[in-house]
Scaffold this motif. Structure first.
Motif, mmCIF file in Angstrom:
data_model
loop_
_atom_site.group_PDB
_atom_site.id
_atom_site.type_symbol
_atom_site.label_atom_id
_atom_site.label_comp_id
_atom_site.label_asym_id
_atom_site.label_seq_id
_atom_site.Cartn_x
_atom_site.Cartn_y
_atom_site.Cartn_z
ATOM 1 N N UNK A 1 0.830 -1.209 0.000
ATOM 2 C CA UNK A 1 0.000 0.000 0.000
ATOM 3 C C UNK A 1 0.861 1.254 0.000
ATOM 4 N N UNK A 2 1.879 1.309 0.863
ATOM 5 C CA UNK A 2 2.708 2.502 0.946
ATOM 6 C C UNK A 2 3.389 2.807 -0.391
ATOM 7 N N UNK A 3 4.030 1.824 -0.971
ATOM 8 C CA UNK A 3 4.802 2.045 -2.182
ATOM 9 C C UNK A 3 3.917 2.419 -3.376
ATOM 10 N N UNK A 4 2.787 1.747 -3.503
ATOM 11 C CA UNK A 4 1.935 1.966 -4.675
ATOM 12 C C UNK A 4 1.093 3.226 -4.530
ATOM 13 N N UNK A 5 0.505 3.439 -3.358
ATOM 14 C CA UNK A 5 -0.375 4.603 -3.184
ATOM 15 C C UNK A 5 0.401 5.921 -3.253
ATOM 16 N N UNK A 6 1.682 5.895 -2.877
ATOM 17 C CA UNK A 6 2.493 7.111 -2.930
ATOM 18 C C UNK A 6 3.164 7.303 -4.291
ATOM 19 N N UNK A 7 2.922 6.408 -5.234
ATOM 20 C CA UNK A 7 3.486 6.547 -6.569
ATOM 21 C C UNK A 7 4.934 6.117 -6.689
ATOM 22 N N UNK A 8 5.520 5.620 -5.617
ATOM 23 C CA UNK A 8 6.919 5.177 -5.687
ATOM 24 C C UNK A 8 7.066 3.941 -6.562
ATOM 25 N N UNK A 9 6.038 3.127 -6.597
ATOM 26 C CA UNK A 9 5.991 1.955 -7.461
ATOM 27 C C UNK A 9 4.767 2.063 -8.359
ATOM 28 N N UNK A 10 4.906 1.647 -9.613
ATOM 29 C CA UNK A 10 6.091 1.135 -10.291
ATOM 30 C C UNK A 10 7.172 2.217 -10.462
ATOM 31 N N UNK A 11 8.448 1.789 -10.401
ATOM 32 C CA UNK A 11 9.568 2.713 -10.540
ATOM 33 C C UNK A 11 9.611 3.315 -11.941
ATOM 34 N N UNK A 12 9.906 4.608 -11.998
ATOM 35 C CA UNK A 12 10.117 5.239 -13.298
ATOM 36 C C UNK A 12 11.492 4.884 -13.842
ATOM 37 N N UNK A 13 12.480 4.773 -12.944
ATOM 38 C CA UNK A 13 13.846 4.417 -13.330
ATOM 39 C C UNK A 13 14.584 3.951 -12.079
ATOM 40 N N UNK A 14 15.666 3.234 -12.272
ATOM 41 C CA UNK A 14 16.483 2.775 -11.157
ATOM 42 C C UNK A 14 17.310 3.941 -10.619
ATOM 43 N N UNK A 15 17.215 4.193 -9.325
ATOM 44 C CA UNK A 15 17.984 5.252 -8.694
ATOM 45 C C UNK A 15 18.190 4.915 -7.233
ATOM 46 N N UNK A 16 18.926 5.781 -6.528
ATOM 47 C CA UNK A 16 19.286 5.477 -5.142
ATOM 48 C C UNK A 16 18.064 5.278 -4.266
ATOM 49 N N UNK A 17 17.020 6.037 -4.520
ATOM 50 C CA UNK A 17 15.824 5.942 -3.689
ATOM 51 C C UNK A 17 14.601 6.267 -4.529
ATOM 52 N N UNK B 1 -2.607 6.917 6.555
ATOM 53 C CA UNK B 1 -2.369 5.498 6.318
ATOM 54 C C UNK B 1 -0.977 5.256 5.730
ATOM 55 N N UNK B 2 -0.497 6.190 4.920
ATOM 56 C CA UNK B 2 0.853 6.044 4.366
ATOM 57 C C UNK B 2 1.918 6.155 5.458
ATOM 58 N N UNK B 3 1.730 7.087 6.393
ATOM 59 C CA UNK B 3 2.693 7.204 7.498
ATOM 60 C C UNK B 3 2.663 5.943 8.351
ATOM 61 N N UNK B 4 1.476 5.437 8.633
ATOM 62 C CA UNK B 4 1.348 4.233 9.475
ATOM 63 C C UNK B 4 1.990 3.031 8.794
ATOM 64 N N UNK B 5 1.699 2.828 7.511
ATOM 65 C CA UNK B 5 2.254 1.672 6.807
ATOM 66 C C UNK B 5 3.759 1.818 6.603
ATOM 67 N N UNK B 6 4.260 3.047 6.514
ATOM 68 C CA UNK B 6 5.708 3.247 6.423
ATOM 69 C C UNK B 6 6.379 2.821 7.724
ATOM 70 N N UNK B 7 5.763 3.146 8.855
ATOM 71 C CA UNK B 7 6.336 2.717 10.138
ATOM 72 C C UNK B 7 6.328 1.195 10.259
#
Length: 277
Positions: A93-109, A198-204
């Motif tokens: 949920x955290x990665x997808x809802x925040x747009x971090x995944x799917x990755x646009x490109x490989x990078x440090x973070x 919910x993003x902060x909670x799931x990140x923790x």
């Protein structure tokens, strides 16, 4: 004669008592059945069917957006994507809802960005797809689960205690007011203002990138909610640690700025007096 009549009356009264008792028992059983049908939980079979449908939908979403990097069995693909075994619905949920995944490109973070339309939790279709994808990853890989609550229900009642916990556990990466900061090797602690409760909670729970995991033994659910309440009180302007917020850069940075401005002013006044003399 009297004895016979008495016996007949006694037999009738016993029969009537038995009939009344049977009727009372029947009414009680019928009432109990009606009451149970009204308050009984959804049958296990129906619930299992709903879960199965959600997982099946999540598998389709996974195959459309995730399989090329994370593999057919969530095992990960070298140099493309990590294993999702043990990631759980919280990380998904955290990665997808925040747009971090799917990755646009490989990078440090992975950086926060607007999610894909079909994975945008602000739309009914996107929210359903993210729920399904989270259920699929949880069912096949296990791991920390998303909280049952959403939105304001994840804000605790004690933001003061949340501030203390935040300063103990989070300020080294996210700054005193959640504005974020640079870390080593091209990584950074992201600002927390754009994140939902919910993003902060799931990140923790999931510990993305450099962030550590905070299990319920390390931070109880109530403590997590208090931290969220503190973060939101700061990002929404209800709380300004350090006095004048100056953009919310934190009390240490604010104090340093005041000190620099004060010393500069003092030097300027000294030079002005010297030139006048």
């Amino acid at each position: 004669m009297r004895t016979t009549t008495t016996r007949r009356r006694s037999g009738r009264s016993k029969f009537q008592r038995r009939v009344a008792g049977g009727l009372a028992l029947g009414i009680a059983l019928l009432s109990a059945g009606v009451l149970y049908s009204a308050v009984a939980p959804q049958p296990q079979v129906a619930q299992a069917a709903d879960d199965s449908q959600l997982v099946a939908q999540g598998q389709q979403v996974y195959e459309n957006h995730c399989i090329s990097c994370h593999g057919a069995n969530l095992q990960g693909v070298p140099d493309r994507g990590v294993s999702l075994i043990g990631a759980g619905s919280a990380a998904t949920y955290f990665q997808v809802s925040s747009g971090r995944m799917p990755l646009a490109r490989q990078e440090a973070q992975a950086e926060r960005k607007h999610p894909l339309h079909e994975l945008d939790t602000k739309t009914p279709e996107g929210a359903r797809n993210v729920d399904a994808l989270s259920a699929f990853v949880q069912a096949n890989g296990g791991g920390p689960e998303r909280p049952a609550e959403h939105g304001m229900a994840l804000r605790g009642s004690n933001p003061a205690r949340g501030g203390e916990l935040f300063r103990m556990n989070c300020t080294s990466c996210h700054n005193f007011t959640g504005q974020g900061g640079a870390l080593s090797s091209g990584k950074f602690g992201p600002p927390l203002a754009p994140a939902s409760e919910e993003q902060i909670y799931t990140a923790m729970l999931s510990g993305p990138q450099n962030m550590p995991h905070f299990s319920d033994r390390q931070l109880t659910p109530e403590e997590k909610k208090d931290i969220i309440a503190f973060v939101k009180s700061v990002s929404e302007g209800q709380n300004s640690p350090g006095g004048n917020p100056l953009g919310g850069i934190g009390p240490v940075s604010e104090g340093l700025m005041v000190w620099v401005v004060g010393i500069t002013a003092l030097v300027a006044v000294t030079l002005w007096l010297g030139a006048k003399a």
